[in-house]
Design an enzyme around this catalytic site. Structure first.
Site, PDB file in Angstrom:
ATOM      1  N   CYS A  63       0.889  -1.340   0.013  1.00 17.53           N
ATOM      2  CA  CYS A  63      -0.103   0.057  -0.027  1.00 17.53           C
ATOM      3  C   CYS A  63       0.858   1.385   0.036  1.00 17.53           C
ATOM      4  O   CYS A  63       1.883   0.950   0.357  1.00 17.53           O
ATOM      5  CB  CYS A  63      -1.021   0.108   1.264  1.00 17.53           C
ATOM      6  SG  CYS A  63      -1.731   1.548   1.510  1.00 17.53           S
ATOM      7  N   HIS A  64       0.211   2.354  -0.482  1.00 16.29           N
ATOM      8  CA  HIS A  64       0.922   3.911  -0.580  1.00 16.29           C
ATOM      9  C   HIS A  64       1.501   4.067   0.807  1.00 16.29           C
ATOM     10  O   HIS A  64       2.365   4.719   1.134  1.00 16.29           O
ATOM     11  CB  HIS A  64       0.220   4.848  -1.362  1.00 16.29           C
ATOM     12  CG  HIS A  64       0.269   4.705  -2.795  1.00 16.29           C
ATOM     13  ND1 HIS A  64       1.379   5.378  -3.546  1.00 16.29           N
ATOM     14  CD2 HIS A  64      -0.621   4.061  -3.582  1.00 16.29           C
ATOM     15  CE1 HIS A  64       1.110   5.064  -4.493  1.00 16.29           C
ATOM     16  NE2 HIS A  64      -0.129   4.357  -4.881  1.00 16.29           N
ATOM     17  N   THR A  65       0.613   3.595   1.786  1.00 13.03           N
ATOM     18  CA  THR A  65       1.100   3.929   3.378  1.00 13.03           C
ATOM     19  C   THR A  65       2.517   3.460   3.611  1.00 13.03           C
ATOM     20  O   THR A  65       3.190   3.904   4.430  1.00 13.03           O
ATOM     21  CB  THR A  65      -0.176   3.408   4.424  1.00 13.03           C
ATOM     22  OG1 THR A  65      -1.369   4.121   3.736  1.00 13.03           O
ATOM     23  CG2 THR A  65       0.349   3.986   5.613  1.00 13.03           C
TER      24      THR A  65
ATOM     25  N   HIS B 209       0.789  -3.756   6.280  1.00  5.61           N
ATOM     26  CA  HIS B 209      -0.434  -3.849   6.988  1.00  5.61           C
ATOM     27  C   HIS B 209      -1.613  -4.036   6.280  1.00  5.61           C
ATOM     28  O   HIS B 209      -2.802  -4.066   6.891  1.00  5.61           O
ATOM     29  CB  HIS B 209      -0.690  -2.101   7.609  1.00  5.61           C
ATOM     30  CG  HIS B 209      -1.010  -1.280   6.356  1.00  5.61           C
ATOM     31  ND1 HIS B 209       0.035  -0.870   5.560  1.00  5.61           N
ATOM     32  CD2 HIS B 209      -2.079  -0.818   6.042  1.00  5.61           C
ATOM     33  CE1 HIS B 209      -0.411  -0.177   4.734  1.00  5.61           C
ATOM     34  NE2 HIS B 209      -1.789  -0.259   4.857  1.00  5.61           N
ATOM     35  N   GLU B 210      -1.441  -4.726   5.235  1.00  2.00           N
ATOM     36  CA  GLU B 210      -2.559  -5.461   4.510  1.00  2.00           C
ATOM     37  C   GLU B 210      -2.393  -6.834   4.126  1.00  2.00           C
ATOM     38  O   GLU B 210      -1.880  -7.204   3.135  1.00  2.00           O
ATOM     39  CB  GLU B 210      -2.614  -4.628   3.215  1.00  2.00           C
ATOM     40  CG  GLU B 210      -4.029  -4.666   2.336  1.00  2.00           C
ATOM     41  CD  GLU B 210      -4.003  -3.843   0.883  1.00  2.00           C
ATOM     42  OE1 GLU B 210      -4.855  -3.023   1.283  1.00  2.00           O
ATOM     43  OE2 GLU B 210      -3.159  -3.879   0.074  1.00  2.00           O
TER      44      GLU B 210
ATOM     45  N   CYS C  58     -11.551  -2.734  20.371  1.00  2.00           N
ATOM     46  CA  CYS C  58     -11.419  -3.628  21.906  1.00  2.00           C
ATOM     47  C   CYS C  58     -13.096  -3.575  22.366  1.00  2.00           C
ATOM     48  O   CYS C  58     -13.138  -4.450  23.255  1.00  2.00           O
ATOM     49  CB  CYS C  58     -10.582  -2.700  22.491  1.00  2.00           C
ATOM     50  SG  CYS C  58     -11.339  -1.288  23.568  1.00  2.00           S
TER      51      CYS C  58
ATOM     52  N   CYS D 132     -13.402   0.660  25.351  1.00  2.00           N
ATOM     53  CA  CYS D 132     -12.907   1.894  25.351  1.00  2.00           C
ATOM     54  C   CYS D 132     -13.996   2.897  25.238  1.00  2.00           C
ATOM     55  O   CYS D 132     -15.071   2.527  24.510  1.00  2.00           O
ATOM     56  CB  CYS D 132     -11.535   2.251  24.606  1.00  2.00           C
ATOM     57  SG  CYS D 132     -11.798   2.467  22.838  1.00  2.00           S
TER      58      CYS D 132
ATOM     59  N   CYS E 150     -14.922   3.061  21.407  1.00  2.00           N
ATOM     60  CA  CYS E 150     -15.651   1.844  20.998  1.00  2.00           C
ATOM     61  C   CYS E 150     -16.977   1.948  21.530  1.00  2.00           C
ATOM     62  O   CYS E 150     -18.024   1.554  21.069  1.00  2.00           O
ATOM     63  CB  CYS E 150     -15.081   0.647  21.314  1.00  2.00           C
ATOM     64  SG  CYS E 150     -13.430  -0.042  20.558  1.00  2.00           S
TER      65      CYS E 150
ATOM     66  N   CYS F 289     -10.461   3.214  18.099  1.00  2.00           N
ATOM     67  CA  CYS F 289     -10.177   2.706  19.232  1.00  2.00           C
ATOM     68  C   CYS F 289      -8.956   3.008  19.936  1.00  2.00           C
ATOM     69  O   CYS F 289      -7.646   3.217  19.225  1.00  2.00           O
ATOM     70  CB  CYS F 289     -10.167   1.092  19.002  1.00  2.00           C
ATOM     71  SG  CYS F 289      -9.848  -0.050  20.140  1.00  2.00           S
TER      72      CYS F 289
ATOM     73  N   ARG G  65      -3.602   2.355  20.650  1.00  2.00           N
ATOM     74  CA  ARG G  65      -3.102   3.428  19.816  1.00  2.00           C
ATOM     75  C   ARG G  65      -1.768   3.888  20.156  1.00  2.00           C
ATOM     76  O   ARG G  65      -0.920   4.066  19.301  1.00  2.00           O
ATOM     77  CB  ARG G  65      -4.287   4.501  19.937  1.00  2.00           C
ATOM     78  CG  ARG G  65      -3.937   5.436  18.905  1.00  2.00           C
ATOM     79  CD  ARG G  65      -4.031   5.035  17.561  1.00  2.00           C
ATOM     80  NE  ARG G  65      -3.284   6.253  16.425  1.00  2.00           N
ATOM     81  CZ  ARG G  65      -2.211   5.843  16.062  1.00  2.00           C
ATOM     82  NH1 ARG G  65      -1.470   4.919  16.577  1.00  2.00           N
ATOM     83  NH2 ARG G  65      -1.743   6.722  15.227  1.00  2.00           N
TER      84      ARG G  65
ATOM     85  N   CYS H 147      -6.950  -3.188   4.044  1.00  2.00           N
ATOM     86  CA  CYS H 147      -6.843  -1.828   3.975  1.00  2.00           C
ATOM     87  C   CYS H 147      -7.683  -1.077   2.838  1.00  2.00           C
ATOM     88  O   CYS H 147      -8.686  -0.800   3.133  1.00  2.00           O
ATOM     89  CB  CYS H 147      -5.316  -1.356   3.988  1.00  2.00           C
ATOM     90  SG  CYS H 147      -5.138   0.354   3.668  1.00  2.00           S
TER      91      CYS H 147
ATOM     92  N   ARG I  23      -3.322  -3.009  -7.410  1.00  2.80           N
ATOM     93  CA  ARG I  23      -2.761  -3.657  -6.136  1.00  2.80           C
ATOM     94  C   ARG I  23      -1.753  -4.660  -6.526  1.00  2.80           C
ATOM     95  O   ARG I  23      -2.196  -5.535  -7.456  1.00  2.80           O
ATOM     96  CB  ARG I  23      -3.853  -4.137  -5.371  1.00  2.80           C
ATOM     97  CG  ARG I  23      -4.056  -3.445  -3.954  1.00  2.80           C
ATOM     98  CD  ARG I  23      -3.078  -2.795  -3.203  1.00  2.80           C
ATOM     99  NE  ARG I  23      -3.495  -2.342  -1.983  1.00  2.80           N
ATOM    100  CZ  ARG I  23      -3.233  -0.951  -2.012  1.00  2.80           C
ATOM    101  NH1 ARG I  23      -3.091  -0.107  -2.610  1.00  2.80           N
ATOM    102  NH2 ARG I  23      -3.918  -0.359  -0.599  1.00  2.80           N
TER     103      ARG I  23
END
Length: 381
Positions: free
Chosen positions: A47-49, A69-70, A99, A102, A105, A113, A117, A176, A371
């Site tokens: 991903c670009h991130t 992350h994907e 979760c 919190c 949530c 969430c 974090r 993602c 992708r």
């Protein structure tokens, strides 16, 4: 031979520093602690991130780290207290945790969430340590996922079990890009039937916004990109028009306002460019137009417009992971895919073996790629 409770040695693509290619290394992955899950990653999208963090522009980027992350994988083992996933389950790691306990949530107002974090943003597990080592050095986690590794460890609030029928090569993209775009249209903006939509940036996220707009019954969907090669895919995903801002000698928002008798009902920025974010807002219809920011801008960038744009009824909002609560709502997206209502396969234009991960980054920047999916683990018969 069981690996449960053992340190696993495996391959991972380590980002030793910003602006350097990823390096395939042998790493050690520690067993999961309480409320943690160790996953054998089978496939990962690029991903670009990931590229954004590797570029050094990400204010939360820490090195050395294992990016990605994907992903999609199979649970290898679980720590004490884990109840919702078990060894052998097919799962998707979630960079946006859920979760259910919190303030966020429980609010019913957001998919954000607060549970992990603070540590996630520093590349750490919730107990403020890491599970990866390489050449004797600790290696940081990334976005709570680190899918560029044959094995990873995630918090139990950051993983969701999915139907084992579809291939994880496809489902990993729900981790993602597809979810982010589709959810931005259907959940964040809540595009209405018969409405007009403009999408700035027609990569994976922009195309998924388009399919979300189609899903919700938009009547006109205008794709905007500076690469004319994006037109074919844009139309295949349901866009009715395609504009290249380079074809005009005036701001694209003026062109759009003129084309649409006063502006769009909904616009989406999928570029991370703050000037484009402004164009997207100013292309909205006076009185009710809404613009959703999805793209992540570089550290220190700020958005601007004249306040009168908002005074006269336009709304500027943002969306993270499409407003989707990963553990609660991912199953519905997988079912939509199985029912033929959500395109996933069509996003995969390139596939690579794990040792060619850097080539997947090159493909992503090439402009022809929607992708790229990388095979990380081997399916066991």
């Amino acid at each position: 031979m069981s690996t449960v409770g053992q340190v696993i040695k495996c391959r991972a693509a380590v980002a030793w520093e910003a602006k350097a290619p990823l390096s395939i290394e042998e790493i050690e992955v520690a067993p999961p602690k309480a409320h943690e899950v160790r996953i054998k990653i089978m496939y990962t999208g690029v991903c670009h991130t990931d590229s954004y963090t590797l570029s050094g522009a990400d204010s939360e980027g820490v090195f050395p780290a294992i990016l990605g992350h994907e992903g999609g994988g199979i649970v290898e083992s679980v720590g004490e207290g884990v109840t919702e996933v078990a060894p052998g389950d097919h799962v998707i790691p979630l960079y946006t945790a859920e979760c259910r306990e919190c303030k966020f949530c429980k609010s019913g107002k957001t998919n954000l969430c607060g549970s992990v974090r603070a540590t996630q943003g520093r590349g750490l597990m919730p107990d403020e340590t890491v599970r990866f080592t390489c050449k004797g050095k600790p290696i940081y986690h990334y976005m709570g996922c680190s899918t560029f590794s044959e094995y990873t460890v995630v918090a139990d609030v950051s993983v969701v079990k999915v139907d084992p029928k579809p291939s994880l090569q496809k489902l990993c993209l729900l981790g993602c890009g597809i979810t982010t775009g589709f959810g931005a249209a259907t959940k964040t903006a809540k595009v209405t039937p018969g409405s007009s939509v403009a999408i700035f940036g027609m990569g994976c996220i922009g195309l998924s916004v388009a399919q979300g707009a189609v899903y919700n019954g938009a009547s006109r969907i205008i794709a905007i990109d500076i690469n004319n090669n994006k037109e074919k895919a844009s139309r295949e995903f349901g866009c009715t028009d395609f504009l290249n801002p380079k074809d005009y000698d005036r701001p694209i928002q003026e062109v759009l306002v003129e084309m649409t008798d006063g502006g769009l009902d909904y616009t989406f920025d999928c570029t991370g460019n703050v000037q484009v974010m402004r164009s997207a807002l100013e292309a909205c219809h006076k009185g009710w137009g809404e613009s959703t920011v999805i793209g992540v801008a570089a550290a220190g960038q700020e958005i601007s417009t004249r306040p009168f744009q908002l005074v006269t009824g336009r709304v500027w909002r943002g969306s993270a992971f499409g407003g989707v609560k990963g553990r609660t709502e991912m199953g519905g997206l997988v079912q939509s895919y199985l029912d033929g209502k959500l395109k996933v396969d069509e996003f995969i234009t390139h596939t690579f073996d794990f040792e060619d991960l850097n080539k997947a980054f090159d493909a992503m920047h090439g402009g022809e790629c929607i992708r790229a999916v990388v095979t990380v683990g081997k399916e066991e018969n």
